[in-house]
Design a protein around this motif. Structure first.
Motif: not given
Length: 122
Positions: A89-91, A121-122, A15-16
């Motif tokens: 999944e944007d990693t 990642s959280s 969300g960031g």
């Protein structure tokens, strides 16, 4: 000598947002098409976006459309990728690349940067 230097990657929660920069030199940015390409862990290269040289029209992969925005500063010769609502999944390692073309049905580029790591990642 053409140079592309990415920066702005990091670790962010889902969300960031992050803004990537690609500092360019050695060519005229305003007349060059610039792409963002990414490679996730264990995955192949994935095209993310193009910003067209003469018009600054932008195109995006469906996976990022509505969340990512590419822009450029022709005075300071920088290309940006604003990434909002980031997902795990944007990693990936994100690369900027110059002047895409199709060769045998595959995208190739004149020049690549060294890449910048984005981890969601959280």
């Amino acid at each position: 000598q053409v140079q592309l230097v990415e920066s702005g990657g990091g670790v962010v929660q889902p969300g960031g947002s992050l803004r990537l920069s690609c500092a360019t030199s050695g060519f005229t940015l305003s007349t060059s098409t610039m792409s963002w390409v990414r490679q996730g862990p264990g995955l192949g290269l994935e095209w993310v976006s193009d910003i067209i040289g003469s018009s600054a029209i932008t195109y995006y992969a469906d996976s990022v459309k509505g969340r990512f925005t590419s822009s450029r500063d022709d005075v300071n010769n920088i290309v940006y990728l604003q990434m909002n609502n980031l997902k795990p999944e944007d990693t990936a390692v994100y690369y900027c690349a110059k002047d895409p073309r199709l060769v045998g049905g595959k995208r190739e580029y004149d020049q690549w940067g060294q890449g910048t790591q984005v981890t969601v990642s959280s």
